[in-house]
Structure formats: structure tokens, C-alpha cells
Design a protein around this motif. Structure first.
Motif, PDB file in Angstrom:
ATOM      1  N   ILE A 180       0.896  -1.078   0.059  1.00  0.00           N
ATOM      2  CA  ILE A 180       0.082  -0.058   0.050  1.00  0.00           C
ATOM      3  C   ILE A 180       0.682   1.339   0.066  1.00  0.00           C
ATOM      4  CG2 ILE A 180      -1.773   1.394   1.431  1.00  0.00           C
ATOM      5  CD1 ILE A 180      -2.733  -1.210   2.372  1.00  0.00           C
ATOM      6  N   GLU A 181       1.849   1.143   0.814  1.00  0.00           N
ATOM      7  CA  GLU A 181       2.887   2.289   0.794  1.00  0.00           C
ATOM      8  C   GLU A 181       3.439   2.665  -0.518  1.00  0.00           C
ATOM      9  OE1 GLU A 181       4.125   5.627   3.046  1.00  0.00           O
ATOM     10  OE2 GLU A 181       3.041   3.903   3.895  1.00  0.00           O
ATOM     11  N   THR A 182       3.830   1.594  -1.305  1.00  0.00           N
ATOM     12  CA  THR A 182       4.525   2.019  -2.655  1.00  0.00           C
ATOM     13  C   THR A 182       3.603   2.430  -3.457  1.00  0.00           C
ATOM     14  OG1 THR A 182       5.959  -0.183  -1.862  1.00  0.00           O
ATOM     15  CG2 THR A 182       5.800   0.492  -4.043  1.00  0.00           C
ATOM     16  N   ILE A 183       2.427   1.961  -3.701  1.00  0.00           N
ATOM     17  CA  ILE A 183       1.317   2.435  -4.445  1.00  0.00           C
ATOM     18  C   ILE A 183       0.947   3.622  -4.051  1.00  0.00           C
ATOM     19  CG2 ILE A 183      -1.095   2.110  -5.370  1.00  0.00           C
ATOM     20  CD1 ILE A 183      -0.563  -1.068  -4.839  1.00  0.00           C
ATOM     21  N   THR A 184       0.825   4.074  -2.923  1.00  0.00           N
ATOM     22  CA  THR A 184       0.421   5.480  -2.474  1.00  0.00           C
ATOM     23  C   THR A 184       1.428   6.361  -2.800  1.00  0.00           C
ATOM     24  OG1 THR A 184      -0.680   4.625  -0.314  1.00  0.00           O
ATOM     25  CG2 THR A 184      -0.010   6.804  -0.483  1.00  0.00           C
ATOM     26  N   ASN A 185       2.873   6.160  -2.646  1.00  0.00           N
ATOM     27  CA  ASN A 185       3.972   7.212  -3.194  1.00  0.00           C
ATOM     28  C   ASN A 185       4.001   7.010  -4.487  1.00  0.00           C
ATOM     29  OD1 ASN A 185       4.576   7.325  -0.481  1.00  0.00           O
ATOM     30  ND2 ASN A 185       6.059   5.765  -0.563  1.00  0.00           N
ATOM     31  N   ARG A 186       3.653   6.144  -5.399  1.00  0.00           N
ATOM     32  CA  ARG A 186       3.794   6.099  -6.748  1.00  0.00           C
ATOM     33  C   ARG A 186       2.431   6.942  -7.352  1.00  0.00           C
ATOM     34  NH1 ARG A 186       6.674   6.558 -11.402  1.00  0.00           N
ATOM     35  NH2 ARG A 186       5.548   5.494 -13.235  1.00  0.00           N
ATOM     36  N   MET A 187       1.419   6.920  -6.784  1.00  0.00           N
ATOM     37  CA  MET A 187       0.230   7.901  -7.174  1.00  0.00           C
ATOM     38  C   MET A 187       0.448   9.044  -6.649  1.00  0.00           C
ATOM     39  SD  MET A 187      -3.093   5.475  -6.510  1.00  0.00           S
ATOM     40  CE  MET A 187      -3.003   5.246  -5.018  1.00  0.00           C
ATOM     41  N   LYS A 188       1.094   9.453  -5.608  1.00  0.00           N
ATOM     42  CA  LYS A 188       1.254  10.865  -5.295  1.00  0.00           C
ATOM     43  C   LYS A 188       2.240  11.377  -6.412  1.00  0.00           C
ATOM     44  CE  LYS A 188       1.935  11.334  -0.745  1.00  0.00           C
ATOM     45  NZ  LYS A 188       2.437  11.020   0.341  1.00  0.00           N
ATOM     46  N   GLU A 189       3.215  10.765  -6.591  1.00  0.00           N
ATOM     47  CA  GLU A 189       4.326  11.271  -7.598  1.00  0.00           C
ATOM     48  C   GLU A 189       3.468  11.707  -8.996  1.00  0.00           C
ATOM     49  OE1 GLU A 189       7.531   9.107 -10.194  1.00  0.00           O
ATOM     50  OE2 GLU A 189       7.736   8.484  -8.031  1.00  0.00           O
ATOM     51  N   LEU A 190       2.703  10.594  -9.447  1.00  0.00           N
ATOM     52  CA  LEU A 190       2.164  10.793 -10.762  1.00  0.00           C
ATOM     53  C   LEU A 190       0.983  12.273 -10.676  1.00  0.00           C
ATOM     54  CD1 LEU A 190       1.496   7.299 -12.030  1.00  0.00           C
ATOM     55  CD2 LEU A 190       3.532   8.724 -12.387  1.00  0.00           C
ATOM     56  N   MET A 191       0.425  12.038  -9.557  1.00  0.00           N
ATOM     57  CA  MET A 191      -0.592  13.410  -9.390  1.00  0.00           C
ATOM     58  C   MET A 191       0.265  14.683  -9.401  1.00  0.00           C
ATOM     59  SD  MET A 191      -3.525  12.193  -9.604  1.00  0.00           S
ATOM     60  CE  MET A 191      -2.675  11.112 -10.907  1.00  0.00           C
ATOM     61  N   GLU A 192       1.243  14.608  -8.695  1.00  0.00           N
ATOM     62  CA  GLU A 192       2.104  15.924  -9.025  1.00  0.00           C
ATOM     63  C   GLU A 192       2.434  16.321 -10.339  1.00  0.00           C
ATOM     64  OE1 GLU A 192       5.435  15.406  -6.602  1.00  0.00           O
ATOM     65  OE2 GLU A 192       4.515  15.437  -4.708  1.00  0.00           O
ATOM     66  N   LYS A 193       2.751  15.324 -11.108  1.00  0.00           N
ATOM     67  CA  LYS A 193       3.009  15.476 -12.783  1.00  0.00           C
ATOM     68  C   LYS A 193       1.752  15.940 -13.351  1.00  0.00           C
ATOM     69  CE  LYS A 193       7.001  12.135 -13.085  1.00  0.00           C
ATOM     70  NZ  LYS A 193       7.437  10.922 -13.430  1.00  0.00           N
ATOM     71  N   GLU A 194       0.564  15.333 -12.877  1.00  0.00           N
ATOM     72  CA  GLU A 194      -0.674  15.799 -13.747  1.00  0.00           C
ATOM     73  C   GLU A 194      -1.250  16.857 -13.144  1.00  0.00           C
ATOM     74  OE1 GLU A 194      -2.524  13.187 -16.260  1.00  0.00           O
ATOM     75  OE2 GLU A 194      -0.417  13.454 -16.452  1.00  0.00           O
ATOM     76  N   GLU A 195      -0.722  17.293 -11.980  1.00  0.00           N
ATOM     77  CA  GLU A 195      -1.295  18.670 -11.217  1.00  0.00           C
ATOM     78  C   GLU A 195      -2.494  18.424 -10.987  1.00  0.00           C
ATOM     79  OE1 GLU A 195      -0.784  21.948 -13.819  1.00  0.00           O
ATOM     80  OE2 GLU A 195       1.580  21.899 -13.709  1.00  0.00           O
ATOM     81  N   VAL A 196      -2.895  17.478 -10.294  1.00  0.00           N
ATOM     82  CA  VAL A 196      -4.135  16.797  -9.654  1.00  0.00           C
ATOM     83  C   VAL A 196      -4.056  16.884  -8.177  1.00  0.00           C
ATOM     84  CG1 VAL A 196      -5.980  15.104  -9.479  1.00  0.00           C
ATOM     85  CG2 VAL A 196      -4.750  15.490 -11.757  1.00  0.00           C
ATOM     86  N   SER A 197      -4.926  17.712  -7.611  1.00  0.00           N
ATOM     87  CA  SER A 197      -5.026  17.824  -6.262  1.00  0.00           C
ATOM     88  C   SER A 197      -5.832  16.600  -5.541  1.00  0.00           C
ATOM     89  CB  SER A 197      -5.571  19.182  -5.616  1.00  0.00           C
ATOM     90  OG  SER A 197      -5.746  19.070  -4.392  1.00  0.00           O
ATOM     91  N   ILE A 198      -5.217  15.745  -4.657  1.00  0.00           N
ATOM     92  CA  ILE A 198      -5.937  14.600  -4.055  1.00  0.00           C
ATOM     93  C   ILE A 198      -5.401  14.451  -2.670  1.00  0.00           C
ATOM     94  CG2 ILE A 198      -4.318  12.954  -5.076  1.00  0.00           C
ATOM     95  CD1 ILE A 198      -6.541  10.877  -5.286  1.00  0.00           C
ATOM     96  N   ASP A 199      -6.493  14.094  -1.712  1.00  0.00           N
ATOM     97  CA  ASP A 199      -6.103  13.872  -0.350  1.00  0.00           C
ATOM     98  C   ASP A 199      -5.264  12.630  -0.218  1.00  0.00           C
ATOM     99  OD1 ASP A 199      -7.243  16.160   0.409  1.00  0.00           O
ATOM    100  OD2 ASP A 199      -9.096  14.874   1.078  1.00  0.00           O
TER     101      ASP A 199
END
Length: 537
Positions: A180-199
């Protein structure tokens, strides 16, 4: 330009980008750098863990013109051709739709032709377990001794269906579920690239629902972005996307089930349906909630990270674990697990779930040991709270003539028992059982058999071979003897002496009963009627 799904847009292009499979990445890079690449690989693991992606990276790395630390450069003509699916030296086959012997024969024929551009000719066979037995047999010889310029990369999600003859000819690598930790960090990294705000709480919940699959996580994330474009995506938004409910709902539902508030428990299902929640997911999440309670009962404080819950939720789970017996929680889990399996092939999911909740609330509907624990727990809680008051035995047909039932709780003088009273109580034992209001105690009474002792007491015999005898004895030793004796006094309106015996041979039969009655009558002078064939003992 058409939109590209996140899992395709951000598919790893080199070993460094592959997450959660460090043991495989390290081994493959070392093999490439030392030029010890195997002739055949078997990648196995659950969906979305990177098997096909790793196969494509490996295909580029072994043919790359300018590899860097075992990674493909992705800039040379060979790498670009493979990335664009134009390289004739890399052949991909989907065994789910090409699983016949003719498809495999085409591969064995192509093996005879050397690569046109790169150093290796690479065959990637996805979902290889779908290949027929005849096709596997056709592949065996080629797979064992291919030409030195050929590499086979097989991928499967069901390793057990791959014949052992194939597994013994390849180098097998098991892909782990991604944390879960690895998937969360990967999605957080991608959302920064996509400029999407998510909790972050929303990201962690998506990662949990993905069940170790990066592709599933990105698909859920993609759907959430589509539904809530232009705003910060919250945890509640993700719940709406997946059709799931908050854990607070499960907390309230569990308390309602524990306290036998059937209407309130069923109402939670009604609210879930009204909110458009998916009932299959509802059951799955409820199972996880119950599992977390069991885990919390056996974990030390500060272990909330192991359950992936907040400290507040962990404390709540810990408190519930002290209030509800583990055996009862396990009973709930067994019921919901059965419902979850039945739901997969049913069009009436709501009916199945509502019936399951009623079963959870009504343990007296079942006769297994787990339900008896539930009934005992309910009785103990009532006794501790002072709310338990046994129901009166209404006088009527089958009740001793001198029994004038008094309202429960009202004290009155009970006369000493006569021999007639004892005999009447034995004869009316079945009527006594049937008028007992508490269903849990009625179950216990089925394992007690009446007779008369030598000194004129009512003797209740326990058969230790009965399925529930151990629970019955525990209940009697825990205060059940006095409770049952008081009920007998109230029912017969006499102070009948009561004793409990364990019969290690067999329960009293009709002959033993009549012998006991006759012996008692001879010593007391009481008239005795002979039992009929229809009497139940």
C-alpha cells in the motif's frame, strides 16, 4: 489527441521505474551487465504487478545499442522500434486468444530465423497458462534448447496451470503484491506530474482497494479524476467512486448486530442501496473491518500501521475487541464470507445480505458451537447490566394443578415439595421446556433428561456425548444450576429438590425412567401410571 489511461501513460520504461519488485530488478540488471541472460524466463504473480512491463523492459535492455547500468537507453533505433511495436525481433503473443497448437507451431517455425536488427529474437507469451496441453507439448523441445539468439519470456497469473515440464525448463521469478505504501507514493508522484489535487487518505484507500495491483490503483484513480475534475479529490469522493461506505457505518452496524437491533442493522443496508453503494463491495469492506478488529485484539498499542488505520480508528477497533468475543467475530466473518461467495452468481444480492444480517442478529436460528457462544455472550451482558429477567411460566394445560403462576419478580411463598410434585415435574418436563421463553436456555434443556433420584429429588441427567454438553456444563457451573432450579420451583409451585448428574453411558431411556418411577412410588406410596409408547423421554 485521444486521452491515454494513466496506467498506459506512466508505464515504466526502465528498471528504475518498476516499483515493488526490487528483487527481480536487481537480478535482471545483474544478468544483463554480466551477460548471463537466461534462454527462458517465467514471470508469475497476481494481476497488475508488472510482469508484462518487466518483459518489455528486458526485451529492450538485451537488444539496446547503448545500455546504461543494465537499463535500456530508450533512445537508440532498436529501443524506439520496440517501444513503438515496430521491431520484428520482439514477438508478443496473447495466449488467452492464441492458445492452440497451430499458434505455437508458428512460433517454433519463427525460431529458426535469426534476428534482423538486434542481438536476440524475443518471444513474449502473456497468460501462458491458457495454452492447451498439446500446444505446451509442441513448445517443450524448443523451450528447452532454443538457438542462442532466442529468449522466451512467459507470463502467467496462474502458475499452477503451467505444466511442471515447462516450469523446469525456465528461470522462474515470482512478482509480489505491491505494498500500500509503495502504491500510494507512486500515485502521489504521478498526481504531482498531472497537477491533480487529491487527499493522501484518498490515495491510501485507493491503494488498499487495489489489493497489490498498481494497474488497478491507477484505473481507480483515473475514474476518480474523471468524476471530480477541477476539485480536490477527498476520501469521501473515492468512496463514492467505488460505491463503498465509511468505516463509521460498519461500526454502527456491528453494534446494532451485537445488541440484536435487527431493524437498525437492516437500515444500514437500505442506506447503502439508497446511496448507490455496491453491495458486493459493502460485504468485502465489512469483512475487512471485522478482520481488523480481530487483528487489533492481538496487537500491541502503536501497531496501527500494520492495519493501515489511523490511531483513532485503531483505538476504536481495540475497544470493540474487548467488548465482543473473538469467537463471535469469527462467526460473523464466516457468515459474511459465505454471502460474499454466493453474491457472485446471484441477482438478489440485497436479499442475501439482509438474510445474513438477520442470522448474525439471531444466533438462536443456528445450532453450531459458534452461535452458542453468541447466545451465552448475550445472556452474560444482560445479567451484568441487570436487564435479564426470566419470563414467567404461564399456567395452563400440562402445568401442575397447584401452580398459580405469579408475575416474574413478585416474591411469594413456595410450599415444600411432595412426592406427587416431583413425579408431576418429571412427567411434564417437555411442557416445561416448551414454555421456557429464553431460546438459548431451551437449547440447553434439550440435552438434559429427567428422572427421580433415590432420595426423591428431581434428577437432571447430562449426556456428555451430546454435541453441546461442554457448553451446557459451563453454563450450569456459571450460575445456570441456580437459575434452572428457581424456574422449576416457580413452574411447579413447590420447593422440589434438584440435582444434576453426568451419565457416561447413555441418556435415560423409557425402561430406566419407569424403573425409577416405580422405585420412587414404592417408597413414597404414590400412585403411578404406566408410560405409553408415545411418551417422549
Amino acid at each position: 489527441m485521444s486521452y491515454t489511461a494513466l496506467y498506459r501513460k506512466f508505464r515504466p520504461q526502465d528498471f528504475e521505474d518498476v516499483k515493488g519488485q526490487d528483487h527481480i530488478v536487481t537480478a535482471l540488471r545483474n544478468q544483463i551487465e554480466t551477460k548471463r541472460v537466461s534462454h527462458a524466463y517465467l514471470f508469475t504473480g497476481t494481476r497488475g504487478t508488472g510482469k508484462t512491463t518487466m518483459a518489455r523492459i528486458l526485451a529492450r535492455a538485451v537488444n539496446c545499442e547503448h545500455p546504461v547500468n543494465g537499463n535500456p537507453c530508450n533512445e537508440c533505433p532498436t529501443c524506439k522500434a520496440i517501444l513503438e511495436d515496430h521491431d520484428l525481433d520482439v514477438i508478443e503473443l496473447d495466449a488467452a486468444s492464441h492458445n492452440g497448437i497451430e499458434d505455437i507451431r508458428q512460433i517454433t517455425e519463427q525460431v529458426n530465423y535469426p534476428p534482423q536488427i538486434g542481438r536476440f529474437k524475443i518471444f513474449i507469451i502473456d497468460e501462458v497458462h491458457m495454452i492447451s496441453q498439446q500446444a505446451f507439448n509442441a513448445l517443450l523441445k524448443t523451450l528447452e534448447e532454443p538457438p542462442e539468439y532466442v529468449i522466451f519470456i512467459l507470463a502467467t497469473t496462474d502458475i499452477q496451470k503451467v505444466p511442471i515440464t515447462i516450469r523446469s525448463r525456465v528461470q522462474r521469478w515470482d512478482f509480489h503484491r505491491i505494498t500500500i505504501e509503495t502504491i500510494t507514493n507512486r500515485m502521489k508522484e504521478l498526481m504531482e506530474k498531472e497537477e491533480v489535487s487529491i487527499d493522501e487518505q484518498a490515495l491510501r484507500y485507493i491503494a488498499k482497494c487495489a489489493d497489490g495491483s498498481m494497474r488497478d490503483a491507477l484505473s481507480i484513480l483515473d475514474k476518480s479524476i474523471a468524476l471530480y475534475t477541477g476539485k480536490t479529490i477527498t476520501y469521501e469522493d473515492v468512496l463514492g467512486t467505488l460505491g463503498t461506505v465509511d468505516t463509521e457505518v460498519f461500526h454502527k452496524t456491528l453494534l446494532a448486530i451485537r445488541d440484536r437491533r435487527v431493524g437498525e442493522a437492516i437500515e444500514s443496508v437500505e442506506e447503502a442501496v439508497a446511496d448507490g453503494r455496491e453491495l458486493q463491495q459493502y460485504v468485502t469492506d465489512f469483512l475487512w473491518y471485522l478482520r481488523n478488529i480481530l487483528m487489533a485484539a492481538n496487537l500491541e498499542d502503536g501497531s496501527e500501521d500494520l492495519l493501515d488505520v489511523s490511531k483513532e480508528n485503531f483505538n476504536q477497533l481495540k475497544k470493540l475487541a474487548t467488548e465482543i468475543d473473538e469467537q463471535i467475530i469469527m462467526r460473523y466473518i464466516r457468515i459474511l464470507s459465505g454471502v460474499s461467495a454466493d453474491m457472485k452468481n446471484s441477482t438478489e444480492k440485497r436479499v442475501l445480505l439482509e438474510v445474513a444480517i438477520i442470522r448474525m442478529c439471531r444466533p438462536q436460528m443456528e445450532t453450531d458451537t459458534a452461535s452458542l457462544y453468541d447466545r451465552i455472550d448475550e445472556l452474560e451482558r444482560k445479567m451484568e447490566s441487570g436487564a435479564f429477567v426470566a419470563s414467567p411460566m404461564a399456567a395452563g394445560e400440562g402445568t401442575p394443578a397447584n401452580n398459580e403462576a405469579a408475575p416474574r419478580g413478585q416474591k411469594h411463598m413456595i410450599p415444600e415439595a411432595t412426592p406427587e410434585d416431583v413425579k408431576a415435574m418429571v412427567e411434564r418436563w417437555n411442557a416445561f421446556k416448551g414454555q421456557y421463553d429464553d431460546p438459548m436456555v431451551r437449547v440447553f434443556l434439550e440435552s438434559l433428561y429427567p428422572s427421580i433420584s433415590d432420595d426423591g429429588k428431581l434428577m437432571l441427567v447430562i449426556d456428555p456425548k451430546e454435541r453441546d454438553s461442554k457448553v451446557l456444563i459451563d453454563w450450569l457451573d456459571g450460575g445456570g444450576k441456580q437459575e434452572l432450579t428457581d424456574e422449576i420451583h416457580e413452574y411447579s409451585n413447590s420447593m422440589i429438590g434438584v440435582q444434576f448428574e453426568i451419565n457416561n453411558t447413555k441418556k435415560p431411556n423409557k425402561d430406566a425412567y419407569e424403573d425409577a418411577i416405580a422405585k420412587f412410588a414404592k417408597s413414597s406410596g404414590v400412585a403411578v401410571e404406566t408410560a405409553t409408547e408415545d411418551d417422549d423421554f
